[in-house]
Design a protein around this motif. Structure first.
Motif, PDB file in Angstrom:
ATOM      1  N   PRO A  81       0.811  -1.062   0.071  1.00 28.49           N
ATOM      2  CA  PRO A  81       0.147   0.008  -0.062  1.00 28.49           C
ATOM      3  C   PRO A  81       0.745   1.148   0.075  1.00 28.49           C
ATOM      4  O   PRO A  81       2.092   1.383   0.360  1.00 28.49           O
ATOM      5  N   ALA A  82       0.358   2.382  -0.343  1.00 30.22           N
ATOM      6  CA  ALA A  82       1.026   3.563  -0.552  1.00 30.22           C
ATOM      7  C   ALA A  82       1.275   3.931   0.862  1.00 30.22           C
ATOM      8  O   ALA A  82       0.497   3.822   1.811  1.00 30.22           O
ATOM      9  N   PRO A  83       2.640   4.675   1.218  1.00 21.94           N
ATOM     10  CA  PRO A  83       2.944   5.267   2.511  1.00 21.94           C
ATOM     11  C   PRO A  83       2.148   6.308   2.844  1.00 21.94           C
ATOM     12  O   PRO A  83       1.475   7.138   2.058  1.00 21.94           O
ATOM     13  N   ASP A  84       2.160   6.655   4.073  1.00 21.05           N
ATOM     14  CA  ASP A  84       1.518   7.675   4.602  1.00 21.05           C
ATOM     15  C   ASP A  84       2.177   9.054   4.408  1.00 21.05           C
ATOM     16  O   ASP A  84       3.629   9.325   4.538  1.00 21.05           O
ATOM     17  N   ARG A  85       1.620  10.106   3.735  1.00 15.93           N
ATOM     18  CA  ARG A  85       2.489  11.153   3.175  1.00 15.93           C
ATOM     19  C   ARG A  85       2.124  12.520   3.918  1.00 15.93           C
ATOM     20  O   ARG A  85       2.636  13.519   3.522  1.00 15.93           O
ATOM     21  N   ARG A  86       1.828  12.086   5.234  1.00 16.09           N
ATOM     22  CA  ARG A  86       1.628  13.300   5.975  1.00 16.09           C
ATOM     23  C   ARG A  86       2.875  14.044   6.307  1.00 16.09           C
ATOM     24  O   ARG A  86       2.899  15.208   6.488  1.00 16.09           O
ATOM     25  N   ASP A  87       3.908  13.288   6.410  1.00 13.20           N
ATOM     26  CA  ASP A  87       5.313  13.887   6.843  1.00 13.20           C
ATOM     27  C   ASP A  87       5.755  14.688   5.619  1.00 13.20           C
ATOM     28  O   ASP A  87       6.319  15.941   5.700  1.00 13.20           O
ATOM     29  N   ARG A  88       5.438  14.347   4.658  1.00 11.90           N
ATOM     30  CA  ARG A  88       5.758  15.069   3.294  1.00 11.90           C
ATOM     31  C   ARG A  88       4.966  16.294   3.151  1.00 11.90           C
ATOM     32  O   ARG A  88       5.591  17.545   3.054  1.00 11.90           O
ATOM     33  N   ASP A  89       3.640  16.424   3.493  1.00 12.12           N
ATOM     34  CA  ASP A  89       2.608  17.289   3.531  1.00 12.12           C
ATOM     35  C   ASP A  89       3.258  18.459   4.685  1.00 12.12           C
ATOM     36  O   ASP A  89       3.324  19.763   4.414  1.00 12.12           O
ATOM     37  N   GLU A  90       3.402  17.897   5.813  1.00 13.10           N
ATOM     38  CA  GLU A  90       4.144  18.724   6.841  1.00 13.10           C
ATOM     39  C   GLU A  90       5.245  19.585   6.349  1.00 13.10           C
ATOM     40  O   GLU A  90       5.550  20.829   6.796  1.00 13.10           O
ATOM     41  N   ALA A  91       6.210  18.791   6.010  1.00  9.40           N
ATOM     42  CA  ALA A  91       7.618  19.365   5.678  1.00  9.40           C
ATOM     43  C   ALA A  91       7.258  20.592   4.222  1.00  9.40           C
ATOM     44  O   ALA A  91       7.847  21.862   4.139  1.00  9.40           O
ATOM     45  N   MET A  92       6.210  20.072   3.513  1.00  8.79           N
ATOM     46  CA  MET A  92       6.164  21.208   2.290  1.00  8.79           C
ATOM     47  C   MET A  92       5.251  22.587   3.083  1.00  8.79           C
ATOM     48  O   MET A  92       5.554  23.723   2.704  1.00  8.79           O
ATOM     49  N   ASP A  93       4.759  22.147   4.048  1.00  7.77           N
ATOM     50  CA  ASP A  93       3.948  23.314   4.729  1.00  7.77           C
ATOM     51  C   ASP A  93       4.999  24.293   5.484  1.00  7.77           C
ATOM     52  O   ASP A  93       4.951  25.659   5.399  1.00  7.77           O
ATOM     53  N   ARG A  94       6.140  23.699   6.237  1.00 11.70           N
ATOM     54  CA  ARG A  94       7.068  24.424   6.661  1.00 11.70           C
ATOM     55  C   ARG A  94       7.822  25.171   5.547  1.00 11.70           C
ATOM     56  O   ARG A  94       8.352  26.437   5.927  1.00 11.70           O
ATOM     57  N   ALA A  95       8.037  24.608   4.321  1.00  3.08           N
ATOM     58  CA  ALA A  95       8.865  25.081   3.301  1.00  3.08           C
ATOM     59  C   ALA A  95       8.262  26.387   2.834  1.00  3.08           C
ATOM     60  O   ALA A  95       8.868  27.505   2.504  1.00  3.08           O
ATOM     61  N   TRP A  96       6.875  26.563   2.720  1.00  5.52           N
ATOM     62  CA  TRP A  96       6.139  27.472   2.195  1.00  5.52           C
ATOM     63  C   TRP A  96       6.052  28.547   3.440  1.00  5.52           C
ATOM     64  O   TRP A  96       6.255  29.894   2.843  1.00  5.52           O
ATOM     65  N   GLU A  97       5.956  28.182   4.487  1.00  7.92           N
ATOM     66  CA  GLU A  97       5.797  29.275   5.731  1.00  7.92           C
ATOM     67  C   GLU A  97       7.244  30.206   5.598  1.00  7.92           C
ATOM     68  O   GLU A  97       7.230  31.190   5.479  1.00  7.92           O
ATOM     69  N   ALA A  98       8.391  29.180   5.216  1.00  7.88           N
ATOM     70  CA  ALA A  98       9.544  29.941   5.105  1.00  7.88           C
ATOM     71  C   ALA A  98       9.805  30.794   3.993  1.00  7.88           C
ATOM     72  O   ALA A  98      10.457  31.759   4.167  1.00  7.88           O
ATOM     73  N   HIS A  99       9.284  30.337   3.072  1.00  2.43           N
ATOM     74  CA  HIS A  99       9.393  31.076   1.868  1.00  2.43           C
ATOM     75  C   HIS A  99       8.702  32.331   1.771  1.00  2.43           C
ATOM     76  O   HIS A  99       8.713  33.454   1.312  1.00  2.43           O
ATOM     77  N   HIS A 100       7.383  32.436   2.537  1.00  4.44           N
ATOM     78  CA  HIS A 100       6.439  33.576   2.654  1.00  4.44           C
ATOM     79  C   HIS A 100       7.263  34.593   3.606  1.00  4.44           C
ATOM     80  O   HIS A 100       7.327  35.784   3.076  1.00  4.44           O
ATOM     81  N   ARG A 101       7.919  34.260   4.299  1.00  2.00           N
ATOM     82  CA  ARG A 101       8.970  35.060   5.194  1.00  2.00           C
ATOM     83  C   ARG A 101      10.010  35.682   4.356  1.00  2.00           C
ATOM     84  O   ARG A 101      10.409  36.830   4.469  1.00  2.00           O
TER      85      ARG A 101
END
Length: 386
Positions: free
Chosen positions: A327-347
């Motif tokens: 089965p496909a892996p849980d991608r919540r870690d990836r989504d959380e990392a992308m959210d952190r990246a977008w927050e840093a980019h907004h700054r």
């Protein structure tokens, strides 16, 4: 004399260590080294079997043709074995017939060579025959040197060649038939793994203060990732070819895990392009005599959190590509990392607005930094492993 001798000794030591490492990896676990060892043993076994049938049991007049053909047909894929076998049969038959005809016309071995070899070498250079073209001229030489010109001898050459082809193709197809899926998956994993390592290196060195030499090394490493893309394209080609005519797919109880689509490759090609541009920008804005004004320290302080988050995204992708079928892996870690990246980019984007009102020169470098990291974010979102 001392320096060349020392360099030669260092090369010998390096080559010895490389060979030793390959041998050790072949024994310790699956990988390209073990696959190569298996194919080599299969080729040797096919040649021995062909000689046992043609030379020992059949006592063929030119039994060499059978093991010679068999060892060459244990190729990297079953499809390539079949294709190469057909090419060899055609070339060996042509070389035999041309040599016999040349002897019939001239009645002299030397004159027959002068007549047959130009024809067979020219035939062997026909692009459709690829690397197998040499077999036409070498077969003609064997026939002329051994003095086997009669119709019976020609028939034997063909039968010996066919015997070697059947044995070589059979051994390659039935005994651990090669499948290059692991090579493609390894090439897929290398991109996000090496990308993550580079992003973490850049973030670490920016945090502790980097110089132009370090930034130039980042750029060189980013450019080397294009070589990984080329290796991935080659690995995909080998994988597709290795699945053709391969009986292993029918023997396996479970189908091998599918590879991501080529759209993933295209997304990573864009990632590598923007990562190369980002490192080039940082290199040009570093050092005592930068080509344009470097970003202020308070702006650079916002870059490492963004790069660390992007590295986390790459590492989750690498873990997903390394997983076995299931089965496909849980991608919540990836989504959380992308959210952190977008927050840093907004700054970082907010810093650009501040710099635009202060200094036009620094605003140029901050703007380039903001644009390239934004492109990286978009492309890594498109490179999600499904």
């Amino acid at each position: 004399m001392i320096r060349p001798a020392r360099e030669a000794w260092q090369r010998v030591r390096w080559e010895t260590a490389t060979v030793g490492g390959s041998v050790r990896r072949a024994f310790t676990g699956p990988g390209p080294e073990r696959d190569l060892a298996v194919q080599s043993l299969k080729a040797a076994g096919a040649a021995i079997l062909a000689w046992a049938v043609a030379g020992w049991w059949w006592k063929a007049p030119l039994a060499l043709m059978a093991p010679w053909t068999a060892v060459a047909l244990v190729q990297s894929t079953v499809y390539r074995s079949v294709r190469t076998g057909l090419q060899q049969v055609v070339l060996i038959a042509a070389g035999t017939v041309v040599a016999a005809a040349a002897v019939g016309l001239t009645g002299d071995t030397m004159a027959a060579m002068a007549l047959a070899l130009p024809v067979t070498v020219l035939l062997g250079n026909y692009p459709r025959f690829g690397d197998q073209g040499l077999y036409a001229s070498t077969t003609a030489l064997f026939v002329l040197v051994y003095g086997a010109y009669t119709g019976f001898d020609i028939l034997h050459r063909l039968l010996e060649t066919l015997l070697g082809a059947v044995i070589g193709i059979g051994v390659n197809a039935l005994i651990l038939p090669p499948v290059h899926l692991r090579d493609a998956r390894d090439s897929l994993c290398r991109l996000p793994r090496e990308g993550a390592d580079l992003l973490r290196t850049i973030a670490d060195e920016i945090r502790h203060g980097h110089d132009r030499g370090q930034a130039q090394e980042w750029h060189r490493r980013a450019r080397r990732l294009t070589g990984r893309l080329a290796a991935l394209r080659d690995a995909r080609t080998w994988t597709r070819e290795s699945l053709r005519f391969n009986p292993a797919l029918r023997i396996r109880r479970q189908a091998p895990p599918e590879l991501p689509s080529t759209e993933w490759d295209a997304a990573w090609e864009r990632v590598v392009d923007h990562l190369t541009s980002l490192t080039a920008l940082l290199a040009e804005a570093a050092g005592e005599r930068p080509r344009f004004a470097p970003p202020p320290d308070d702006v650079l302080a916002d870059v490492p959190p963004l790069l660390y988050a992007l590295a986390d995204v790459c590492e989750t992708d690498c873990a997903a590509l390394s997983r076995p079928a299931g089965p496909a892996p849980d991608r919540r870690d990836r989504d959380e990392a992308m959210d952190r990246a977008w927050e840093a980019h907004h700054r970082l984007k907010a810093r650009l607005a501040e710099e635009a009102g202060r200094d036009g020169e620094t605003a140029t470098s901050v703007g380039g930094l903001t644009a390239e990291t934004r492109q990286l974010l978009h492309d890594l979102e498109n490179a999600r492993v499904h």
